[in-house]
Scaffold this motif. Structure first.
Motif, short mmCIF file in Angstrom:
data_model
loop_
_atom_site.label_atom_id
_atom_site.label_comp_id
_atom_site.label_asym_id
_atom_site.label_seq_id
_atom_site.Cartn_x
_atom_site.Cartn_y
_atom_site.Cartn_z
N UNK A 739 11.73 78.57 -30.05
CA UNK A 739 12.37 78.06 -31.39
C UNK A 739 12.61 79.56 -32.24
N UNK A 740 11.62 80.55 -31.59
CA UNK A 740 11.92 81.89 -33.18
C UNK A 740 13.76 82.32 -32.94
N UNK A 741 13.92 82.68 -31.38
CA UNK A 741 14.72 83.29 -31.23
C UNK A 741 16.09 82.56 -31.37
N UNK A 742 15.78 81.09 -32.00
CA UNK A 742 16.92 79.92 -32.49
C UNK A 742 17.10 80.37 -33.39
N UNK A 743 15.80 80.65 -34.59
CA UNK A 743 16.61 80.37 -35.95
C UNK A 743 17.53 82.26 -36.74
N UNK A 744 17.25 82.82 -35.39
CA UNK A 744 17.92 84.06 -35.47
C UNK A 744 19.69 84.17 -35.70
N UNK A 745 19.71 82.62 -35.57
CA UNK A 745 21.54 82.57 -35.44
C UNK A 745 22.16 83.65 -34.85
N UNK A 746 21.76 84.22 -33.67
CA UNK A 746 23.03 85.40 -33.08
C UNK A 746 23.89 84.77 -32.20
N UNK A 747 24.57 85.35 -32.37
CA UNK A 747 26.61 84.81 -31.80
C UNK A 747 26.26 86.11 -30.78
N UNK A 748 27.03 85.53 -29.62
CA UNK A 748 27.17 86.17 -28.35
C UNK A 748 28.37 87.17 -28.71
N UNK A 749 27.95 88.90 -28.12
CA UNK A 749 28.96 89.35 -28.74
C UNK A 749 30.58 88.98 -28.33
N UNK A 750 31.35 89.36 -28.81
CA UNK A 750 32.94 89.04 -28.46
C UNK A 750 32.89 87.34 -29.01
N UNK A 751 32.66 87.02 -29.44
CA UNK A 751 32.82 85.79 -29.47
C UNK A 751 31.91 84.97 -30.77
N UNK A 752 32.72 83.56 -31.43
CA UNK A 752 32.05 82.99 -32.49
C UNK A 752 30.87 81.93 -32.17
N UNK A 753 30.14 81.96 -30.91
CA UNK A 753 29.22 81.01 -30.69
C UNK A 753 27.85 81.22 -30.46
N UNK A 754 27.16 80.06 -31.21
CA UNK A 754 25.95 80.21 -31.37
C UNK A 754 24.74 80.01 -31.01
N UNK A 755 23.98 81.19 -30.07
CA UNK A 755 22.95 81.06 -29.09
C UNK A 755 21.75 80.29 -30.14
N UNK A 756 21.46 79.10 -29.03
CA UNK A 756 20.26 77.92 -29.30
C UNK A 756 19.56 78.24 -27.17
N UNK A 757 18.23 78.43 -27.59
CA UNK A 757 17.15 78.19 -26.66
C UNK A 757 16.77 77.36 -26.79
N UNK A 758 16.30 77.24 -26.01
CA UNK A 758 15.33 76.54 -25.31
C UNK A 758 14.67 76.28 -24.07
N UNK A 759 14.23 75.32 -23.36
CA UNK A 759 12.92 74.84 -21.85
C UNK A 759 13.01 73.92 -21.29
#
Length: 768
Positions: A739-759
């Protein structure tokens, strides 16, 4: 009926009978529990059949009888605990709790309790505003909760509410995953490990020199090995490795694997336990390729060839400097408080990297090995938390005092302004002249006092305390005084602040140790804490040797050492040892001559006459004259030996190992270490993991090597859905981390894809 009862008893107690058990009832919708029990639940209630015979019945609202039935089925071992709990829709631990309640309180203990909070919520508007304000100051969730008197979970919930999430306390999370605030309950069905995206066309274009690099492309896939490595991307972005590498090197020559892919592959392998290029042979290339967004990861020869190309530019030191500027400029762990005027707290120490090959490499004394070995010396700079920031390769045999002088201009460039920097180091850098030079250059000194000292008056000792960034308080018995250090034979002195402590000794007594510093703004407790924190740098050396191949030889190339370089003359040291030996012999001969002359001048008993002839005198003093002549010759030989000589005259043909590849490898592994450390710190500060203080690094390493799903069904997002962990507490902690990492709105390097994390939720085990 009698035969049936004996059969039922035999089925329960393990007695073999000749008659087969009755079949389970043929009722539509019946759920089979083990081999003997079937359960039917509908709008009217529930019924349990054992070997086809109706055993328990309850009405729809009768929760007590339903729980009683589950407990009794477990008591008679009609099926396993996991099977019974699963059939009744609860966890095995819930069934265990029902059994305890029935044994302790009877049937009344199975009555359900009122759901929801037992009292008014503590998260009032005032409390939530205070939580947001305290969190903005940089305090951890645990420290904020302690300050306002609520739990860490309540702190996190308050922050979500204030951020406008829309979730209210008590709103159930999705049942399929944790670590996400999405309202969507159903998950897309993903294929399990499908074939990677076909990149044959791009590989053909790369071979023809028509492709700059292959962009990452992800396909939906379930149960992907090493999917946990995606968790590293937000922390890796903060290290600046990728951004600084692009600014320093630009790009690699046209080919399939670009600069980002090469560096991500190196960092991912380091985090997964294989930091060297040879470690690529111990991974499934397709598995690692899925994390890189490629059809397969690069092979060993490709990795070496591209790293050699980057090292050939001679810009590895520029990359490390750029990463250090980003780390100290934007990092929160540099230790500078602002109130005391410090820009950063840094620690400097040397590290000896032994060499076991056949090349002619200069010898250096290894503190760890306790004897001189062929080796390369490195000078490392770490921040206040012990994280590596900067490294340079030192000249063979260079002292820490000289390396500190050489580092000061680089450190000033990294800091970027004229604020003072607290630099800590051990006794190897002891030099009052260096202390004065550093103070005049805008650097504060922090080191241990060296040499014999006079104890401080016991009446000057008081209690010094300090509370670190995690809210942990410490106290010491210390005295805060000043001392004048002589700068040489001229009588000039340099005044420094001295913090003295009383520590126990092995024999049961006590002794005093002294810390010297030039800063006057830090309290005595913080000075002691900062000096003790220098061992974090030593911990990094040990940890990096075990997990990040700190001492590995990443390149076997070498070049000739500078033959004109001035080096200490070992003959000078040997000549001085001869002087010391000659002085010892001269002293012994003088003592023997004095004894012989005294005996010659002493009269015999009963006589007053003494006769000492020239021959006797010469015989008694002859060894002394010989020793004196040998001493003069030794002193003359020592004075005639130059203190320093050309390296070419002393060790012709000496070589040095390649530096650029090693510096580049250091930059990658520094980024990997800082990434892992950041994840561990997030586990400690942003999750409710009970043993985070002891197991944060272990849990982070476990998460990084876990499996999971890659979901690309949501446009613009790359969802990483990790598989659950063996324990529920670890699954919950990683869910909070996601949940915390998703809030950073990080993009995968070289793409426009925003990373979302779940378990995913942890499913009950059949062996529970």
């Amino acid at each position: 009926m009698k035969e049936h009862l004996s059969l039922l008893k035999g089925g329960m107690m393990g007695v073999m009978t000749a008659q087969l058990p009755l079949p389970v009832p043929m009722i539509a919708g019946a759920a089979h529990v083990g081999l003997a029990v079937s359960l039917v639940e509908d709008g009217d209630g529930g019924r349990v059949f054992i070997h086809g015979e109706l055993a328990y019945v309850w009405d729809a609202p009768d929760t007590v009888t339903r729980r009683f039935t589950a407990v009794k089925l477990a008591d008679i071992k009609a099926a396993s605990v996991a099977e019974i709990a699963g059939a009744f829709g609860v966890e095995p631990v819930t069934l265990w709790r029902w059994r305890q309640l029935l044994a302790a309180e009877g049937v009344a203990g199975l009555a359900p309790e009122r759901m929801g909070p037992k009292g008014p919520s503590r998260l009032t508007g005032t409390v939530m505003a205070e939580i947001v304000a305290l969190r903005a100051t940089g305090l951890s969730l645990r420290a904020v909760g302690a300050a306002v008197g609520v739990s860490e979970f309540s702190v996190r919930r308050a922050l979500v509410l204030k951020a406008g999430d829309g979730n209210e306390p008590g709103t159930p999370e999705p049942t399929n995953t944790v670590g996400t605030t999405s309202a969507t309950v159903t998950q897309p069905v993903l294929p399990v490990l499908p074939a990677p995206v076909d990149r044959s066309g791009e590989r053909a274009a790369a071979r023809a020199g028509l492709l700059e690099c292959a962009a990452p492309a992800f396909a939906p896939a379930a149960r992907v090995p090493l999917a946990g490595l995606f968790l590293a991307l937000p922390a890796l972005e903060a290290t600046g490795l990728l951004a600084c590498s692009r600014a320093t090197f630009g790009a690699l020559p046209d080919g399939f694997y670009g600069l980002d892919s090469l560096l991500l592959d190196a960092v991912f392998r380091a985090l997964a336990g294989e930091p060297r290029a040879e470690g690529a042979t111990r991974f499934d290339p397709e598995a690692l390729g899925r994390v890189l967004g490629l059809d397969r990861a690069p092979e060993v020869k490709t990795i070496r060839r591209k790293l050699t190309h980057l090292a050939g530019t001679g810009k590895a030191d520029e990359l490390i400097t750029a990463m250090a500027i980003k780390h100290l400029g934007t990092g929160s762990a540099n230790g500078g408080s602002g109130e005391d005027g410090l820009a950063a707290v840094l620690y400097v120490d040397g590290h000896v990297r032994a060499y076991q090959g056949t090349k002619k490499i200069g010898k250096v004394h290894s503190t760890r090995l306790k004897f001189p070995v062929p080796a390369t010396e490195e000078t490392w700079v770490s921040d206040a938390a012990g994280a590596p920031v900067f490294v340079v390769l030192a000249e063979p045999g260079a002292a820490l005092t000289g390396e500190l002088r050489r580092l000061l201009p680089s450190l000033r460039t990294i800091i970027g302004d004229e604020r003072r920097v607290l630099v800590g180091f051990d006794r190897g850098g002891w030099s009052p002249a260096l202390f004065k030079h550093m103070s005049e250059a805008g650097f504060d000194v922090l080191t241990w006092r060296k040499g014999a000292t006079t104890d401080i008056d016991q009446r000057l000792f008081t209690t010094a305390a300090h509370t670190d960034g995690h809210g942990e308080a410490r106290s010491w018995t210390a005295a805060d005084t000043h001392v004048d250090l002589p700068l040489g034979a001229t009588g000039e002195v340099f005044r420094m602040r001295q913090i003295s402590r009383i520590v126990p000794t092995r024999g049961g007594g006590t002794r005093q140790i002294h810390i010297l510093t030039t800063t006057e703004g830090l309290p005595a407790g913080e000075v002691i804490y900062r000096m003790g924190s220098r061992w974090r740098q030593e911990n990094y050396f040990r940890y990096a040797r075990m997990h990040f191949a700190l001492d590995s030889h990443d390149a076997y190339a070498s070049t000739d050492d500078d033959a004109e370089r001035s080096v200490p003359n070992p003959a000078k040291k040997k000549a001085y040892q001869q002087v010391l030996a000659a002085r010892a012999r001269h002293g012994q001969a003088k003592a023997e001559a004095d004894a012989a002359l005294l005996a010659a001048r002493t009269p015999l008993p009963g006589s007053n006459e003494v006769t000492v002839t020239s021959a006797a005198h010469n015989a008694a003093t002859a060894p002394l004259w010989d020793a004196e002549t040998a001493l003069e010759a030794a002193e003359a030989a020592h004075q005639g030996s130059p203190a320093r000589v050309r390296l070419g005259d002393l060790a012709p043909g000496q070589q040095v190992l390649d530096t650029q590849v090693k510096l580049l490898s250091h930059a990658i592994r520094m980024a990997a270490f800082n990434t892992a450390t950041t994840l561990a710190r997030e586990v400690r500060t942003n999750t409710c993991y009970a043993r985070a203080a002891e197991e944060a690094h272990t849990l982070a390493r476990q998460a990084l090597t876990g499996s999971g799903d890659i979901d690309t069904t949501q446009p613009g997002h790359l969802t990483i859905r990790l598989d659950p962990f063996p324990t529920q507490r670890a699954t919950t902690a990683i869910a909070e981390l996601c949940e915390h990492l998703t809030s950073t709105q990080t993009r995968y390097p070289g793409t426009d894809l925003v990373l979302r994390y779940e378990i995913k939720n942890k499913k009950p085990s059949l062996t529970d």
